[in-house]
Design a protein around this motif. Sequence first.
Motif, PDB file in Angstrom:
ATOM      1  N   LEU A 186      32.097  18.932  41.149  1.00  0.00           N
ATOM      2  CA  LEU A 186      31.208  17.771  41.267  1.00  0.00           C
ATOM      3  C   LEU A 186      29.888  18.075  41.958  1.00  0.00           C
ATOM      4  O   LEU A 186      28.882  17.411  41.688  1.00  0.00           O
ATOM      5  CB  LEU A 186      31.921  16.637  42.011  1.00  0.00           C
ATOM      6  N   ASN A 206      43.753   7.550  40.579  1.00  0.00           N
ATOM      7  CA  ASN A 206      43.183   7.065  39.325  1.00  0.00           C
ATOM      8  C   ASN A 206      43.522   5.594  39.156  1.00  0.00           C
ATOM      9  O   ASN A 206      44.141   5.194  38.187  1.00  0.00           O
ATOM     10  CB  ASN A 206      43.719   7.884  38.146  1.00  0.00           C
ATOM     11  N   ARG A 257      36.158  12.275  38.140  1.00  0.00           N
ATOM     12  CA  ARG A 257      35.105  11.468  38.755  1.00  0.00           C
ATOM     13  C   ARG A 257      35.120  11.714  40.257  1.00  0.00           C
ATOM     14  O   ARG A 257      36.136  12.098  40.836  1.00  0.00           O
ATOM     15  CB  ARG A 257      35.326   9.981  38.490  1.00  0.00           C
ATOM     16  N   TYR A 258      33.983  11.459  40.895  1.00  0.00           N
ATOM     17  CA  TYR A 258      33.914  11.777  42.322  1.00  0.00           C
ATOM     18  C   TYR A 258      34.856  10.912  43.147  1.00  0.00           C
ATOM     19  O   TYR A 258      35.471  11.389  44.101  1.00  0.00           O
ATOM     20  CB  TYR A 258      32.475  11.630  42.830  1.00  0.00           C
ATOM     21  N   ASP A 259      34.983   9.637  42.772  1.00  0.00           N
ATOM     22  CA  ASP A 259      35.897   8.785  43.533  1.00  0.00           C
ATOM     23  C   ASP A 259      37.341   9.245  43.337  1.00  0.00           C
ATOM     24  O   ASP A 259      38.160   9.192  44.266  1.00  0.00           O
ATOM     25  CB  ASP A 259      35.726   7.328  43.128  1.00  0.00           C
ATOM     26  N   GLN A 260      37.679   9.724  42.140  1.00  0.00           N
ATOM     27  CA  GLN A 260      39.019  10.262  41.899  1.00  0.00           C
ATOM     28  C   GLN A 260      39.254  11.512  42.736  1.00  0.00           C
ATOM     29  O   GLN A 260      40.336  11.700  43.313  1.00  0.00           O
ATOM     30  CB  GLN A 260      39.193  10.590  40.422  1.00  0.00           C
ATOM     31  N   GLU A 307      25.500  14.416  35.596  1.00  0.00           N
ATOM     32  CA  GLU A 307      25.214  13.345  36.550  1.00  0.00           C
ATOM     33  C   GLU A 307      24.018  13.653  37.443  1.00  0.00           C
ATOM     34  O   GLU A 307      23.169  12.798  37.656  1.00  0.00           O
ATOM     35  CB  GLU A 307      26.446  13.097  37.425  1.00  0.00           C
TER      36      GLU A 307
END
Length: 396
Positions: free
Chosen positions: A219, A375, A308-311, A225
């Motif tokens: 990431l 997730n 994803r970064y939040d994941q 992104e």
Amino acid sequence: MPDWLATLLISLLKAVLVVLGLLTTFAYMTLVERRLLGRMQLRPGPNRVGPMGLLQPAADAIKSIFKEDLNVTLADKLVYTLAPIVAIGMALTAFGGLPAGPAGSLFGENPWVYNLDAGILALLALTSMGVYGIFLGGWASGSKYPILGGLRSSAQMISYELGMGLSILGLLMLVGTTSFHSIVGWQATNGWLILFQALGFALFLISSFAETNRTPFDLPEAEQEIVAGYLTEYSAIKWALFQMAEYVNMITASAVMATLFFGGWKGPQFLNGLIPGISDWPLIWLILKIAFFLFLFIWVRATLPRLRYDQLMRFGWKLVLPLALANTIMTAAVLAFSGPFGLWKPGNPWVMGLLSLAALLALLLMSDRVRTLWNQPTVRREGEVRLGVGTDGADG
């Protein structure tokens, strides 16, 4: 010549050999990775420069050295220049403490640059310093995309360093030392630690992917992104130094996993019945184990999509860290009750191995339920206003 001067010169020579070996491995790892990715993705890969494309790393090095080194107007010039040097310096220094053979097996000298009793702690400290190079590079570039990549990298590496440290704490309790040499010797007597710490190894492996910024945890430089993250404003040799640091960290992580969980430089003992002394050959077994883990890094990159970064952050804090803590508690409980119940004795180590393997299998079998930790599906509340349109269909 005084003994201290001879020792210093020999250590410097070994350090130079380690640096040359790592940089040569880095150069040809780029070729191997591109060729393997091409094979896995049904494309040829680099095959034009030299016979079978073997001179492609040399062409890449020449291009990086002579390519224009762009000057960023808003950059902090000193920090902007020092950041890649810090990253590659810490990566190269960390590898020197890993033993590659028994004492005196390198032409009469020890096959390591330095030997510390707190070997694992020193290595973790050195590798954690690499985040400063990445963050300072992103901050000093004076651009929004590099600073986003630097912040991502800082949060990611700090988060997964906690899980990494806890994942080997059970191993250290079993062995009773932080010295790499003693850990290799313990495994020669009792068996590879992967047999007793399967869950700890799985968590350490996942954390290694995150620490080296490799797919699916890349990431900090996600091009879809943030262009290229902390590398956006770098070019020429400065960009190449960051790439070197990533690959050298990958080689170091592979060597650490081989040393901690797979016997280090020692080979399988049963092979001594075929060729006497083959399990004690220096360098050979460690190189083979490193090559296996490097292939695993490439294989995962060709297989898994980016998180994803939040994941990624939820995965580290809600799964890796709690499981590493649970593994530590489980190991401590087995050792604490080893006296009256005999669960852990030199001749009876299978209980710890079975518990660790059962925990890992349970995690895999419950993966569908556990996956919701990182997730989580989006639950849209009734009456929520979305995209400027009200619940009655009128413009919000």
